[in-house]
Write a protein that holds these residues in place. Structure first.
Motif, PDB file in Angstrom:
ATOM      1  N   VAL A  43       2.813  -4.543   3.077  1.00  0.00           N
ATOM      2  CA  VAL A  43       1.999  -4.677   3.908  1.00  0.00           C
ATOM      3  C   VAL A  43       2.057  -6.573   3.901  1.00  0.00           C
ATOM      4  CG1 VAL A  43      -0.537  -5.080   4.636  1.00  0.00           C
ATOM      5  CG2 VAL A  43       0.493  -3.096   3.806  1.00  0.00           C
ATOM      6  N   GLY A  98      -1.055  -7.645   8.821  1.00  0.00           N
ATOM      7  CA  GLY A  98      -1.388  -7.927   7.509  1.00  0.00           C
ATOM      8  C   GLY A  98      -2.376  -9.392   7.313  1.00  0.00           C
ATOM      9  N   ASN A 133      -2.170  -6.652  15.665  1.00  0.00           N
ATOM     10  CA  ASN A 133      -2.763  -5.795  14.766  1.00  0.00           C
ATOM     11  C   ASN A 133      -1.811  -5.228  13.762  1.00  0.00           C
ATOM     12  OD1 ASN A 133      -5.506  -6.061  16.051  1.00  0.00           O
ATOM     13  ND2 ASN A 133      -4.991  -4.603  17.435  1.00  0.00           N
ATOM     14  N   PHE A 149       0.995  -0.984  -0.056  1.00  0.00           N
ATOM     15  CA  PHE A 149      -0.057  -0.149   0.101  1.00  0.00           C
ATOM     16  C   PHE A 149       0.859   1.204  -0.025  1.00  0.00           C
ATOM     17  CE2 PHE A 149      -3.359  -2.670   1.985  1.00  0.00           C
ATOM     18  CZ  PHE A 149      -4.310  -2.677   1.040  1.00  0.00           C
ATOM     19  N   THR A 180      -5.397  -8.306   5.024  1.00  0.00           N
ATOM     20  CA  THR A 180      -5.043  -7.842   3.630  1.00  0.00           C
ATOM     21  C   THR A 180      -4.758  -9.420   3.029  1.00  0.00           C
ATOM     22  OG1 THR A 180      -3.941  -6.090   4.428  1.00  0.00           O
ATOM     23  CG2 THR A 180      -3.505  -6.803   2.301  1.00  0.00           C
ATOM     24  N   GLN A 215     -13.856  -8.486   9.156  1.00  0.00           N
ATOM     25  CA  GLN A 215     -13.557  -8.205  10.555  1.00  0.00           C
ATOM     26  C   GLN A 215     -14.536  -7.323  11.248  1.00  0.00           C
ATOM     27  OE1 GLN A 215      -9.503  -6.888  10.821  1.00  0.00           O
ATOM     28  NE2 GLN A 215      -9.690  -6.300  12.857  1.00  0.00           N
TER      29      GLN A 215
HETATM   30  N1  LIG Z   1      -6.754  -0.155   1.688  1.00  0.00           N
HETATM   31  C1  LIG Z   1      -5.561   0.301   2.665  1.00  0.00           C
HETATM   32  N2  LIG Z   1      -4.805   1.125   2.131  1.00  0.00           N
HETATM   33  C2  LIG Z   1      -3.562   1.676   2.983  1.00  0.00           C
HETATM   34  N3  LIG Z   1      -3.207   0.720   3.886  1.00  0.00           N
HETATM   35  C3  LIG Z   1      -3.855  -0.196   4.245  1.00  0.00           C
HETATM   36  C4  LIG Z   1      -5.115  -0.713   3.947  1.00  0.00           C
HETATM   37  N4  LIG Z   1      -5.604  -1.688   4.310  1.00  0.00           N
HETATM   38  C5  LIG Z   1      -4.565  -2.025   5.284  1.00  0.00           C
HETATM   39  N5  LIG Z   1      -3.693  -1.221   5.300  1.00  0.00           N
HETATM   40  C6  LIG Z   1      -2.357  -1.178   6.373  1.00  0.00           C
HETATM   41  O1  LIG Z   1      -1.836  -2.368   6.119  1.00  0.00           O
HETATM   42  C7  LIG Z   1      -1.353  -2.860   7.327  1.00  0.00           C
HETATM   43  C8  LIG Z   1      -1.998  -4.538   7.538  1.00  0.00           C
HETATM   44  O2  LIG Z   1      -3.445  -4.351   7.822  1.00  0.00           O
HETATM   45  P1  LIG Z   1      -4.239  -5.418   7.992  1.00  0.00           P
HETATM   46  O3  LIG Z   1      -4.045  -6.280   6.961  1.00  0.00           O
HETATM   47  O4  LIG Z   1      -5.577  -4.964   8.331  1.00  0.00           O
HETATM   48  O5  LIG Z   1      -3.651  -5.964   9.428  1.00  0.00           O
HETATM   49  P2  LIG Z   1      -4.156  -7.217  10.422  1.00  0.00           P
HETATM   50  O6  LIG Z   1      -5.662  -7.569   9.907  1.00  0.00           O
HETATM   51  O7  LIG Z   1      -3.551  -8.264  10.617  1.00  0.00           O
HETATM   52  O8  LIG Z   1      -4.595  -6.302  11.670  1.00  0.00           O
HETATM   53  C9  LIG Z   1      -1.729  -1.981   8.296  1.00  0.00           C
HETATM   54  O9  LIG Z   1      -0.504  -1.192   8.658  1.00  0.00           O
HETATM   55  C10 LIG Z   1      -2.739  -0.997   7.658  1.00  0.00           C
HETATM   56  O10 LIG Z   1      -2.873   0.183   7.981  1.00  0.00           O
END
Ligand SMILES: Nc1ncnc2c1ncn2[C@@H]1O[C@H](COP(=O)(O)OP(=O)(O)O)[C@@H](O)[C@H]1O
Ligand SMILES: [Mg+2]
Lengths: 312, 384
Positions: A22, A45, A42, A17, A48, A87
């Motif tokens: 990520v 990734g 948290n 991203f 994602t 989630q």
């Molecule tokens: N659509 C997005 N655009 C930019 N950054 C993102 C987006 N989705 C997630 N992130 C970033 O990617 C990283 C991983 O997020 P995520 O996959 O939600 O982690 P988890 O589910 O393990 O908590 C985080 O730092 C988050 O801020």
């Protein structure tokens, strides 16, 4: 292992991203009928990764199959057979419970829609509240509705993103019993969680931090792979002792569990010497205990932070 | 092209119907939107229908009469009779007249100089001065046009016998004016039908503009994307309830036009509704496209207003199309509201049939197809 036996088989998935990496080189296999636990702090990734597996995000590189379908080119086919629980609650709060289930059933073109919806309501125990607006439900009920909705079309694979966050212990236990029933029927489950007791109930585990998959395998394999030794110190007022132990040679981490202090390290001999000198010297009872999953995850987490900070 | 055509393959009527039902259910529970559907037409009708008049009458006028003669009396009476001028005050001198204009107490000041009749009779062609507050040309334009005719008429009536020679020469030919379609020049007959297109554009583009961004903002889009539902099913399914809304609004406006404002209907009701349906479709595709492009509801709102402004200003609703420079006319011709205004005024006031309507029907069709293609193209199938 034949491709047929794998529900999820992805290799080298990467997602950026902006310039933030990520998900880095994620490779992961989930067998049919297996409950696979996905752990990590948290922002590591997990969400994602799950989104890439069901075609909601396009990986920047890498390849993989879900239920035998290519995740890049056949996401339509995957969507028919995967149940994805987001989630964050993502059903329509201005629709009633029945209307939500009915809508989902229509989107999957289910042949006997009414019966399926009725049955789901019954299993949820929500038949009497079917006409209630979803927005008025409490967190736990929303969670159960979401699970019922994503299983309505009888998917072969469930992708559950922190399905039990904020759910009370009884409901969690019921939920996990249901997951095991499903797995026994051959349904595969990838579930992300922060709870250790849930991690221990998975057939396999993976631990992710800062986009990197640090370890995967059964709970026993994950623990064994780290080659850690843990000592338990019994006593009161362990906070100050914990401070002193952490500075001692051979000690990598200390965790207080009420009146027990876990002291963990990779170098068994040095660790033992330190524990005996400091804790034993204070007249406290010490003993070796099996390293728990939690000890391992805390260890992995602190190591990952160091690696992350060391990176240029 | 091939990838684009793939959007239409595997279209499922069952899923599409599911989306339609869901939108209807959500709409039914959305009180604010419901109030907007009925409220906007009524408020707009009241404002434009009752409050706005581009041919204003009874404008306040002051008279500075330095002489009292039969001629000056008959001039003032003629102005009053034209209904454009309401004589509100008599002022002593020019300074007082200027003051009244500056304060905005009066719109016009008529000055009749001393010895006016005497000089007129001597054949010196004296002048009467009519000063107007012309800051707003619309307010004064019509009245000033009327004033010149009145002067001529008064001269012809009062100057007879030997004085007839003083009457300004009659032109060698006569221009006969027939005011067709709206003989009394009633502003409402033009504005109320035009309002239909304006209201439909405003409410439909805005409401559908929010339709998709709302799903994205509430997080329900992720759920929708995880199911097998296809872009065309979502987009067209979301449009359907708004077609119904558009038809309800059209009916409210048509009823008001006929029974509140007494607009005469010369054309067929079927033609009106066909044109309305076509125009509704055009606006809904615009709204859905904005919705697919916008990141959040605020952005969708801004885009809707950005689309609405040129439609409002250039379509011939507020200002005459013929008065615009060529480039603006080109621009206006690309907007569906321009064509719809011609259609609806053509049908209602002129009783136009399909042959006369066609030149304004096909541009709306072309517009709709192009915009729909853009909407399907930009529908994001992933969360990237
Ligand atoms: N659509 C997005 N655009 C930019 N950054 C993102 C987006 N989705 C997630 N992130 C970033 O990617 C990283 C991983 O997020 P995520 O996959 O939600 O982690 P988890 O589910 O393990 O908590 C985080 O730092 C988050 O801020
Ligand atoms: Mg997450």
């Amino acid at each position: 292992m034949s491709a047929e036996a794998l529900a999820i088989d992805v290799q080298g998935l990467n997602k950026f991203f902006g310039d933030k990496h990520v998900v880095a080189d994620l490779s992961l296999q989930v067998r049919r009928g297996e409950i696979f636990g996905f752990l990590g702090p948290n922002g590591s990734g997990k969400t994602t990764s799950i989104r890439m597996m069901c075609g909601l995000l396009t990986p920047d590189s890498g390849s993989g199959r879900c239920l035998g379908y290519d995740i890049l080119r056949e996401s339509d086919a995957i969507k028919h057979q995967v149940g994805y629980m987001t989630q964050r609650f993502s059903y329509w709060e201005d629709l009633t419970i029945r209307e939500n289930l009915d809508f989902v059933a229509r989107l999957y073109e289910m042949p006997n829609r009414r019966a399926a919806v009725d049955e789901a309501l019954e299993r949820l125990g929500l038949t009497s509240r079917a006409q209630q607006l979803t927005g008025a439900l409490s967190g736990g009920w929303k969670q159960r509705l979401a699970l019922a909705a994503c299983m309505l079309h009888r998917p072969q694979l469930l992708l559950l993103d922190e399905p039990t966050a904020g759910v009370d212990p009884t409901a969690r236990r019921d939920f996990w019993e249901e997951l095991h029933d499903l797995a026994a029927q051959g349904i595969s489950v990838l579930v992300s969680t922060h709870y250790m007791d849930e991690a221990e109930r998975c057939h396999k585990l993976a631990y992710m931090a800062y986009g990197q998959l640090l370890v995967q395998g059964t709970a026993a394999e994950v623990v064994a792979a780290q080659r850690l030794t843990t000592w338990a110190v019994h006593g009161e007022h362990l906070g100050e002792l914990s401070q002193r132990l952490r500075e001692a040679p051979g000690v990598e981490q200390t965790v207080v569990f009420g009146s027990v202090l876990h002291v963990t390290g990779a170098d068994a001999a040095t660790l033992e010497a330190s524990v005996r000198r400091i804790a034993g010297g204070a007249g406290l009872h010490v003993e070796t205990v099996p390293t728990s999953l939690e000890d391992v995850f805390i260890h992995l987490m602190s190591r990952a932070t160091d690696n992350y900070q060391d990176r240029p | 092209m091939k990838a684009w055509l793939a959007n239409f393959r595997g279209f499922s009527a069952a899923r599409w119907w599911g989306v339609v039902l869901k939108e209807f259910l959500q709409l039914r529970r959305d009180r604010v939107t419901f109030a907007m559907i009925v409220g906007i037409p009524i408020v707009q009708l009241a404002l434009f229908g009752f409050a706005i008049n581009t041919d204003p009458r009874h404008l306040p006028t002051a008279v500075i009469s330095a002489e009292q003669s039969e001629f000056s009396r008959s001039l003032v009476a003629a102005l009053r009779n034209s209904r454009y001028f309401a004589i509100t005050e008599e002022l002593p001198d020019e300074a007082a007249g200027r003051e009244a204009l500056a304060e905005g107490r009066v719109q016009f000041v008529l000055s009749i100089p001393p010895d006016f009749s005497k000089r007129l009779l001597r054949g010196e062609k004296p002048a009467v001065l009519l000063e107007a507050d012309a800051t707003d040309p619309t307010a004064t334009g019509m009245a000033l046009g009327a004033a010149e005719q009145i002067a001529g008429a008064v001269a012809r009536k009062d100057l007879r016998g030997p004085l007839a020679a003083l009457v300004p020469g009659e032109p060698p030919f006569e221009i006969r004016v027939h005011r067709l379609y709206n003989p009394e020049g009633v502003t409402q007959y033009n504005i109320i039908p035009g309002l239909m297109g304006v209201i439909l554009t405003m409410t439909l583009v805005m409401m559908t503009g929010l339709a998709m961004t709302r799903e994205r903002e509430r997080g329900t889009m992720e759920n929708l994307l995880a199911t097998p539902v296809r872009p065309l099913e979502v987009i067209s399914g979301k449009i359907v309830p708004y077609i119904a809304i558009g038809l309800v609004q059209s009916t409210i406006i048509l009823l008001a036009a006929r029974f509140v404002f007494g607009v005469p209907f010369f054309g067929s009701i079927v033609a009106i509704y066909v044109a309305a349906l076509l125009f509704i479709a055009a606006n809904l595709t615009v709204g859905i496209t904005l919705s697919s492009l916008a990141i959040n509801q605020l952005q969708a709102m801004q885009m809707a207003i950005f689309y609405f402004m040129p439609n409002m200003l250039l379509s011939g609703f507020m200002f005459p199309f013929a008065g615009m420079p060529t480039w603006a006319q080109w621009l206006a011709s690309a907007l569906p509201l321009t064509h719809f205004n011609r259609l609806i005024r053509g049908i209602i006031l002129k009783g136009n049939g399909w042959v006369e309507l066609w030149p304004n029907i096909w541009p709306i069709l072309v517009f709709t197809v192009i915009v729909m293609a853009v909407a399907v193209r930009f529908y994001r199938r992933t969360l990237d």
